[in-house]
Design a protein around this motif. Structure first.
Motif, PDB file in Angstrom:
ATOM      1  N   VAL A 115       0.835  -1.200   0.000  1.00 25.60           N
ATOM      2  CA  VAL A 115       0.000   0.000   0.000  1.00 25.60           C
ATOM      3  C   VAL A 115       0.871   1.251   0.000  1.00 25.60           C
ATOM      4  O   VAL A 115       0.579   2.237  -0.693  1.00 25.60           O
ATOM      5  CB  VAL A 115      -0.956  -0.005   1.215  1.00 25.60           C
ATOM      6  N   SER A 116       1.966   1.229   0.746  1.00 24.29           N
ATOM      7  CA  SER A 116       2.852   2.397   0.814  1.00 24.29           C
ATOM      8  C   SER A 116       3.462   2.730  -0.537  1.00 24.29           C
ATOM      9  O   SER A 116       3.761   3.890  -0.828  1.00 24.29           O
ATOM     10  CB  SER A 116       3.972   2.156   1.833  1.00 24.29           C
ATOM     11  N   ALA A 117       3.647   1.722  -1.374  1.00 26.45           N
ATOM     12  CA  ALA A 117       4.296   1.927  -2.667  1.00 26.45           C
ATOM     13  C   ALA A 117       3.335   2.391  -3.754  1.00 26.45           C
ATOM     14  O   ALA A 117       3.772   2.806  -4.825  1.00 26.45           O
ATOM     15  CB  ALA A 117       4.971   0.629  -3.112  1.00 26.45           C
ATOM     16  N   LEU A 118       2.039   2.350  -3.488  1.00 32.75           N
ATOM     17  CA  LEU A 118       1.059   2.752  -4.499  1.00 32.75           C
ATOM     18  C   LEU A 118       1.155   4.241  -4.791  1.00 32.75           C
ATOM     19  O   LEU A 118       1.454   5.048  -3.907  1.00 32.75           O
ATOM     20  CB  LEU A 118      -0.357   2.408  -4.027  1.00 32.75           C
ATOM     21  N   GLN A 119       0.881   4.606  -6.040  1.00 31.24           N
ATOM     22  CA  GLN A 119       0.882   6.015  -6.436  1.00 31.24           C
ATOM     23  C   GLN A 119      -0.509   6.589  -6.244  1.00 31.24           C
ATOM     24  O   GLN A 119      -1.478   6.108  -6.818  1.00 31.24           O
ATOM     25  CB  GLN A 119       1.312   6.139  -7.909  1.00 31.24           C
ATOM     26  N   ASP A 120      -0.612   7.612  -5.410  1.00 28.48           N
ATOM     27  CA  ASP A 120      -1.886   8.275  -5.159  1.00 28.48           C
ATOM     28  C   ASP A 120      -1.733   9.761  -5.430  1.00 28.48           C
ATOM     29  O   ASP A 120      -0.632  10.318  -5.325  1.00 28.48           O
ATOM     30  CB  ASP A 120      -2.342   8.052  -3.714  1.00 28.48           C
ATOM     31  N   ASP A 121      -2.848  10.410  -5.737  1.00 28.98           N
ATOM     32  CA  ASP A 121      -2.816  11.848  -6.012  1.00 28.98           C
ATOM     33  C   ASP A 121      -3.091  12.670  -4.758  1.00 28.98           C
ATOM     34  O   ASP A 121      -3.363  13.866  -4.837  1.00 28.98           O
ATOM     35  CB  ASP A 121      -3.815  12.214  -7.105  1.00 28.98           C
ATOM     36  N   ALA A 122      -3.044  12.034  -3.586  1.00 27.46           N
ATOM     37  CA  ALA A 122      -3.242  12.730  -2.305  1.00 27.46           C
ATOM     38  C   ALA A 122      -2.350  12.059  -1.276  1.00 27.46           C
ATOM     39  O   ALA A 122      -1.902  10.924  -1.468  1.00 27.46           O
ATOM     40  CB  ALA A 122      -4.712  12.659  -1.885  1.00 27.46           C
ATOM     41  N   PRO A 123      -2.065  12.730  -0.170  1.00 30.14           N
ATOM     42  CA  PRO A 123      -1.276  12.091   0.894  1.00 30.14           C
ATOM     43  C   PRO A 123      -1.951  10.807   1.356  1.00 30.14           C
ATOM     44  O   PRO A 123      -3.174  10.694   1.361  1.00 30.14           O
ATOM     45  CB  PRO A 123      -1.258  13.141   2.007  1.00 30.14           C
ATOM     46  N   LYS A 124      -1.146   9.856   1.764  1.00 34.30           N
ATOM     47  CA  LYS A 124      -1.671   8.564   2.189  1.00 34.30           C
ATOM     48  C   LYS A 124      -1.919   8.533   3.692  1.00 34.30           C
ATOM     49  O   LYS A 124      -1.244   9.193   4.470  1.00 34.30           O
ATOM     50  CB  LYS A 124      -0.695   7.447   1.843  1.00 34.30           C
ATOM     51  N   LEU A 125      -2.885   7.718   4.068  1.00 39.72           N
ATOM     52  CA  LEU A 125      -3.105   7.332   5.456  1.00 39.72           C
ATOM     53  C   LEU A 125      -3.496   5.864   5.437  1.00 39.72           C
ATOM     54  O   LEU A 125      -4.360   5.461   4.652  1.00 39.72           O
ATOM     55  CB  LEU A 125      -4.223   8.160   6.102  1.00 39.72           C
ATOM     56  N   ILE A 126      -2.852   5.076   6.290  1.00 44.42           N
ATOM     57  CA  ILE A 126      -3.167   3.651   6.385  1.00 44.42           C
ATOM     58  C   ILE A 126      -3.735   3.378   7.769  1.00 44.42           C
ATOM     59  O   ILE A 126      -3.128   3.735   8.784  1.00 44.42           O
ATOM     60  CB  ILE A 126      -1.924   2.773   6.146  1.00 44.42           C
ATOM     61  N   VAL A 127      -4.903   2.746   7.799  1.00 43.08           N
ATOM     62  CA  VAL A 127      -5.527   2.337   9.062  1.00 43.08           C
ATOM     63  C   VAL A 127      -5.500   0.815   9.118  1.00 43.08           C
ATOM     64  O   VAL A 127      -5.940   0.141   8.177  1.00 43.08           O
ATOM     65  CB  VAL A 127      -6.967   2.844   9.155  1.00 43.08           C
ATOM     66  N   VAL A 128      -4.968   0.281  10.205  1.00 41.37           N
ATOM     67  CA  VAL A 128      -4.886  -1.169  10.394  1.00 41.37           C
ATOM     68  C   VAL A 128      -5.816  -1.573  11.531  1.00 41.37           C
ATOM     69  O   VAL A 128      -5.710  -1.035  12.650  1.00 41.37           O
ATOM     70  CB  VAL A 128      -3.454  -1.618  10.716  1.00 41.37           C
ATOM     71  N   PHE A 129      -6.722  -2.490  11.233  1.00 41.26           N
ATOM     72  CA  PHE A 129      -7.544  -3.099  12.280  1.00 41.26           C
ATOM     73  C   PHE A 129      -7.049  -4.519  12.489  1.00 41.26           C
ATOM     74  O   PHE A 129      -7.134  -5.364  11.588  1.00 41.26           O
ATOM     75  CB  PHE A 129      -9.024  -3.120  11.880  1.00 41.26           C
ATOM     76  N   GLY A 130      -6.501  -4.785  13.665  1.00 39.52           N
ATOM     77  CA  GLY A 130      -5.996  -6.107  13.956  1.00 39.52           C
ATOM     78  C   GLY A 130      -7.084  -7.024  14.463  1.00 39.52           C
ATOM     79  O   GLY A 130      -8.000  -6.600  15.174  1.00 39.52           O
ATOM     80  N   ALA A 131      -6.969  -8.314  14.110  1.00 44.42           N
ATOM     81  CA  ALA A 131      -7.943  -9.297  14.572  1.00 44.42           C
ATOM     82  C   ALA A 131      -7.795  -9.578  16.060  1.00 44.42           C
ATOM     83  O   ALA A 131      -8.701 -10.110  16.694  1.00 44.42           O
ATOM     84  CB  ALA A 131      -7.784 -10.593  13.784  1.00 44.42           C
TER      85      ALA A 131
END
Length: 550
Positions: free
Chosen positions: A222-238
């Protein structure tokens, strides 16, 4: 300034301290006394008047308040005209209100006559919400004091609103055999609603096993994907995080990132993880964030979405005020009607997504029943469109294609709720998330199965809402008993987006603390048709096919 009682003959040009209203006299507090005013007071038998005499270096209360407003930063803010020594400050955007307590304390320490009050730091606000108010207590203050206060405001920013920015938000959820897919689906749905409150949307979702290596690979991807806006990653752990070496924090490190904090002094929300991979924040959400209720996750999410860069030190400072177990959604401070800039607007959210389950096994849909030869849905939609409402958004779900067929030519928007089977809350959230609803002063919730409603009824509710200054809840009643429709002010918008399950807004209405205005519209407020018998009793005819399309 000299304050006291002065002989009538000596008070020309003084400021009246208290309003005077009796036969032939109507003078407001702060009025500059003219000779003609004093002659009327003298004729009425008054020998003295309570007033203030300004010295050469004094400023009147309105002039002083205006100077303070000019000195304050106008970053995403607008200021009212000074009136009775007060200037109100409003947000011009949807975002987070940020206050510098040290600056505000310094300002309020200059002189008790000069005050500013504001919302709590990092309060979420909407456009046009009242966020602060300047108030001059006496009728006049020394210019030197005001100049000192203005200097404080100019040297540092006392408060501002940071608008929400668009982010490319990704959800990564980890899975264990015991975790039901329905829980994961609900988690994504609630996160999407949280993002909608902040003017964002969930761009992508992926699921992986609850293992460090699998999660770190997902984070790198996900971090390597090209996006046209700043990234935010949300992780929900099991599974909940219990150590800095647990799956989520360790996966952040193995993905090339840095763990900024594991754990936060906010309850609920203790088990949050915050990390960085490059310039991308990664939030390991606590389990409580699967619920729509406010928790520490909201605090960090909102900061990130305004462009703030939260770190471990910032999180460590959240303990005071961090006990949220009894928190309720509270409305924003009420605006003064006279401060409204634009014409009041009410958007209608017309709910028509239900499964008609109480119609039995016949397969007949109540909203296709004909009243005077017109399908019920078209009848109620026509009533909505014919009202004073600024827009109508129709929320569909079950048998949406059949229902759309009866709406040709009507000026409204239709939105499909893919989660309609989960209950009314999801349909409310779907309607309230529209641009029209977000921009409106009030949202009327209208049920599509109420055949006796008329546009006149809706206009009665809208007029009552307008008269309240767009600050009250307005609902239709019959003989004093609550019914529908109901208008909710903008201050409850975000709370509606957080509802979950087969519930409406009734509990929220009863606990909001807002004034409730009941509008008597007769039996139409309580006539809905959920069963074949109710359709027939209301004068409708059930049909098996759409033979009479307009």
């Amino acid at each position: 300034m000299k304050f006291g009682q002065f002989p009538i003959d000596d008070a020309t040009g003084f400021l009246l301290a208290h309003s005077l209203r009796f036969s032939g006299v109507d003078l407001s507090k702060g009025h500059v006394l003219k000779r003609s005013d004093l002659q009327r007071l003298k004729a009425a038998g008054l020998k003295t008047v309570t007033a203030a005499r300004l010295e050469s270096d004094d400023l009147s209360e309105d002039d002083a308040a205006s100077m303070l407003a000019v000195a304050a930063s106008a970053d995403s803010l607008r200021f009212s005209e000074a009136r009775t020594g007060r200037v109100n400050v409003y947000s011009t955007v949807k975002g987070v209100f940020v206050a510098n307590k040290a600056v505000i304390d310094c300002f309020n320490s200059i002189d008790p006559a000069i005050t500013v009050a504001c919302l709590a730091d990092h309060s979420r606000v909407n456009a046009d919400d009242l966020v602060a108010t300047f108030k001059i207590i006496p009728l006049a203050v020394p210019r030197s004091k005001i100049e000192a206060a203005c200097s404080v405001m100019k040297e540092q920013t006392a408060f501002c609103v940071r608008p929400f920015k668009r982010f490319a938000v990704s959800l990564i959820a980890t899975e264990l055999p015991r975790l039901k897919p329905s829980v994961m689906d609900k988690t994504a749905r609630i996160l999407a609603r949280r993002l909608a409150v902040c003017g964002n949307s969930l761009q992508r979702e992926s699921r992986t096993t609850h293992e460090t290596q699998a999660l770190s690979e997902a984070l790198r991807e996900v971090s390597a994907l090209q996006d046209d806006a700043p990234k935010l990653i949300v992780v929900f752990g099991a599974s909940a995080v219990i150590d800095e070496g647990d799956v989520i924090p360790q996966a952040i490190r193995e993905a090339g990132g840095t763990v900024l904090r594991v754990g936060m002094p906010v309850d609920p929300g203790n088990l949050l993880v915050l990390g960085l991979i490059g310039e991308t924040h990664v939030i390991g959400a606590p389990g409580c964030a699967r619920s729509p209720m406010e928790n520490g996750f909201d605090w960090i999410l909102e900061r990130v979405l305004t462009g703030e860069k939260p770190d471990g030190g910032m999180i460590a400072g959240l303990g005071v005020g961090g006990l949220l177990k009894e928190i309720r959604s509270r409305p924003m401070p009420r605006d003064n009607v006279s401060e409204r800039q634009d014409q009041m607007s009410v958007a209608i959210v017309l709910l028509a997504a239900g499964m008609s389950s109480r119609m039995g096994s016949s397969g007949l849909h109540k909203l296709l029943a004909e009243f005077d030869g017109i399908p019920l849905l078209r009848r109620t939609a026509t009533v909505a469109v014919g009202s004073k409402a600024s827009s109508v958004a129709l929320v569909l779900g079950h048998r949406a294609d059949d229902l759309i067929n009866v709406l040709s030519g009507l000026k409204l928007s239709t939105i499909i709720n893919p989660d309609y089977a989960s209950g009314m809350a999801s349909s409310l959230a779907t309607g309230f998330a529209t641009q029209e609803a977000r921009n409106a002063d009030g949202i009327m919730v209208m049920l599509a199965d109420m055949p006796d409603l008329s546009s006149v009824h809706l206009d009665q509710l809208i007029d009552a809402f307008d008269a309240s200054g767009a600050t009250a809840i307005v609902r239709a009643v019959f003989d004093g008993k609550p019914g529908n429709p109901v208008i909710l002010p903008r201050s409850l918008h975000d709370a509606i987006l957080r509802l979950e399950g087969d519930v409406g807004a009734r509990h929220l209405i009863e606990t909001s603390g807002l004034p409730i205005i009941n509008v008597e519209i007769g039996s139409a407020a309580q006539v809905d048709v959920d069963t074949p018998q109710a359709v027939e009793a209301a004068g409708g005819v059930l049909v098996e096919s759409l033979n009479h399309l307009p």
